[in-house]
Design an enzyme around this catalytic site. Structure first.
Site, mmCIF file in Angstrom:
data_model
loop_
_atom_site.group_PDB
_atom_site.id
_atom_site.type_symbol
_atom_site.label_atom_id
_atom_site.label_comp_id
_atom_site.label_asym_id
_atom_site.label_seq_id
_atom_site.Cartn_x
_atom_site.Cartn_y
_atom_site.Cartn_z
ATOM 1 N N PHE A 1 0.864 -1.185 0.000
ATOM 2 C CA PHE A 1 0.000 0.000 0.000
ATOM 3 C C PHE A 1 0.899 1.232 0.000
ATOM 4 O O PHE A 1 1.639 1.470 0.950
ATOM 5 C CB PHE A 1 -0.944 0.065 1.209
ATOM 6 C CG PHE A 1 -1.839 1.267 1.134
ATOM 7 C CD1 PHE A 1 -3.029 1.227 0.411
ATOM 8 C CD2 PHE A 1 -1.464 2.473 1.717
ATOM 9 C CE1 PHE A 1 -3.831 2.355 0.287
ATOM 10 C CE2 PHE A 1 -2.264 3.613 1.600
ATOM 11 C CZ PHE A 1 -3.448 3.543 0.882
ATOM 12 N N ASP B 1 9.390 2.895 1.971
ATOM 13 C CA ASP B 1 8.209 3.695 2.278
ATOM 14 C C ASP B 1 7.962 3.590 3.784
ATOM 15 O O ASP B 1 7.448 2.587 4.275
ATOM 16 C CB ASP B 1 6.997 3.204 1.477
ATOM 17 C CG ASP B 1 5.747 4.047 1.740
ATOM 18 O OD1 ASP B 1 5.753 4.847 2.699
ATOM 19 O OD2 ASP B 1 4.751 3.899 0.997
ATOM 20 N N LYS C 1 2.390 11.161 7.090
ATOM 21 C CA LYS C 1 1.549 10.912 8.267
ATOM 22 C C LYS C 1 2.028 11.686 9.508
ATOM 23 O O LYS C 1 1.767 12.865 9.609
ATOM 24 C CB LYS C 1 1.429 9.406 8.514
ATOM 25 C CG LYS C 1 0.667 8.722 7.352
ATOM 26 C CD LYS C 1 0.002 7.429 7.717
ATOM 27 C CE LYS C 1 -1.045 7.042 6.679
ATOM 28 N NZ LYS C 1 -0.665 5.981 5.760
HETATM 29 C C1 PLP Z 1 -0.858 6.050 4.293
HETATM 30 C C2 PLP Z 1 0.249 5.532 3.463
HETATM 31 C C3 PLP Z 1 0.556 6.117 2.222
HETATM 32 C C4 PLP Z 1 -0.287 7.210 1.606
HETATM 33 O O1 PLP Z 1 -0.358 8.364 2.386
HETATM 34 P P1 PLP Z 1 -1.510 9.457 2.103
HETATM 35 O O2 PLP Z 1 -1.111 10.619 2.965
HETATM 36 O O3 PLP Z 1 -2.808 8.837 2.545
HETATM 37 O O4 PLP Z 1 -1.489 9.759 0.658
HETATM 38 C C5 PLP Z 1 1.648 5.634 1.541
HETATM 39 N N1 PLP Z 1 2.401 4.635 2.032
HETATM 40 C C6 PLP Z 1 2.144 4.037 3.217
HETATM 41 C C7 PLP Z 1 3.029 2.942 3.708
HETATM 42 C C8 PLP Z 1 1.040 4.458 3.961
HETATM 43 O O5 PLP Z 1 0.752 3.856 5.115
#
Ligand code: PLP
Length: 399
Positions: A140, A225, A254
């Site tokens: 994700f 990520d 985040k």
């Molecule tokens: C939440 C998340 C994203 C996307 O972040 P948004 O601010 O919602 O666009 C990307 N990678 C990971 C691992 C995430 O948990």
């Protein structure tokens, strides 16, 4: 208005791309939220880890309020007095050399994809428009058209084609599959050190070090990520720190905005981020003064080491208590630090039903993928509050 009226208003006027629990929050502080009927709930979701430091942390609020009184937006057409300091402080915290500020997580990932491709053409010498990026099953990385193009979740990608080419997907946790997937066209390997949305999946020990070696052998980049796993969630600034592995680029988001403003970043090697020249990438709001001021306060909090320490200590307690539920309505518990995926035994409640039952007991959390509960409290939660929450989980899963 009652919560029923407010929910009806939401459902009438906002798109139905979420299925929220039937609770209407009016205010929040620290580890707690209050609904419009004055009921209190422990927040065990923490904004999908955007609220690592709790709701309205006093130091973060103070930084925001102070900056609101000065300047909030300049665009990158001009310099402002917060950007350089924010980037320098974030680079020092993460042991990196350069920072590309953006707003949301998906934008940070998109930016890392663009930078990796440009690096592949400009530096590695890959033939134009033929670079690939190797990703993992169950990933994700956000919701944009390019990012959902390499998702294997039908809900995420279904109906959004045509899809962006240039991605190769292999099973998560399988280092051999990763080695087989890289070649001279590979710009980067893009991985989550722990897969949050997939159900807090921790890869086998040594997987990320293997990914590092494979990237080095193939002469490609390793992109971690850390949007959900980073910034103290697992007990360290970066989840990769547990394996002493360094990525070439990290995406952060985040918690970087302290639950107050959206701010994300790609951080990493200067010779890689350095491929971007004026006009080649940008964002109207990226690196704005308000976001940078809050981001600096977040970095200052992490520099004390206290959030990491709380995540480590309380995380041990959380995992000890949750592990004791295995065999009592729970089949498996995964995770690290104050972060856990709890699989409810087949025949028990669905994840959604468990989340509703927890809500009725004053605990807010969210299911992921059917029967997994995602437990990710704010790092300001106390051990006593954590025990209350685990007691409620034990009751709901039928222990
Ligand atoms: C939440 C998340 C994203 C996307 O972040 P948004 O601010 O919602 O666009 C990307 N990678 C990971 C691992 C995430 O948990």
């Amino acid at each position: 208005m009652t919560s029923a009226d407010l929910i009806a208003l939401d459902e009438r006027w906002s798109t139905h791309n979420y299925h929220p629990l039937p609770v209407v929050i009016r205010e929040a502080a620290g580890a707690w939220v209050t609904d419009v009927e004055d009921r209190h709930y422990l927040d065990l979701l923490a904004g999908y880890s955007a609220l690592n430091f709790g709701h309205r942390h006093p130091a973060l609020l103070a930084a925001a309020v102070e900056q609101l009184g000065r300047v909030t937006l300049t665009s990158r057409a001009f310099h402002h007095d917060q950007l350089g300091a924010f980037c320098a402080e974030l680079a020092a915290l993460t042991g990196t050399e350069m920072v590309l500020p953006m707003n949301t997580g998906a934008e940070a990932v998109e930016s890392a994809v663009k930078v990796a491709r440009k690096w592949a053409y400009d530096v590695k010498g890959v033939a134009d428009s033929s670079a690939t990026i190797v990703v993992a099953g169950g990933n994700f990385h956000g919701r944009t058209t390019t990012i959902v193009s390499f998702s294997d979740d039908p809900d995420a990608y279904g109906g959004y084609g045509p899809y962006t080419p240039g991605f190769v997907r292999v099973a998560y946790g399988d280092a051999e599959a990763l080695a087989d997937a890289v070649d001279e066209r590979t710009a980067a390997i893009l991985l989550e050190p722990i897969q949050g949305e997939a159900g807090v999946i921790v890869p086998p020990e040594g997987y990320m070090s293997a990914a590092r070696r494979i990237a080095d052998d193939a002469g490609c980049l390793l992109i971690a990520d850390e949007i959900q796993s980073g910034l103290a969630r697992t007990g360290t600034v970066l989840a990769l720190d547990h394996e002493q592995v360094r990525a070439d680029l990290y995406t952060l988001g985040k918690a970087l905005g302290g639950g107050i403003v959206p701010i994300s970043a790609v951080v990493g090697r200067a010779d890689v981020l350095g491929v971007l020249q004026p006009g080649q990438h940008g964002s109207t709001f990226g690196g704005n003064p308000l976001a940078c001021a809050v981001g600096r306060a977040v970095v200052a909090l992490l520099e004390t080491g206290e959030p990491q320490e709380r995540s480590t200590t309380l995380g041990k307690h959380l995992h000890a208590r949750l592990s004791a539920l295995v065999g009592h309505g729970v089949t498996e518990v995964r995770g690290r630090g104050l972060w856990a995926g709890v699989d409810i035994a087949p025949g028990g409640l669905s994840g959604r039903e468990a989340a509703v039952a927890l809500m009725q007991r004053g605990v807010l959390c969210k299911e992921t993928h059917g029967s997994t509960l995602r437990v990710a409290p704010t790092l300001v939660i106390t051990e006593e509050e954590l025990d209350t929450a685990v007691d409620a989980i034990a009751e709901v899963v039928g222990a």
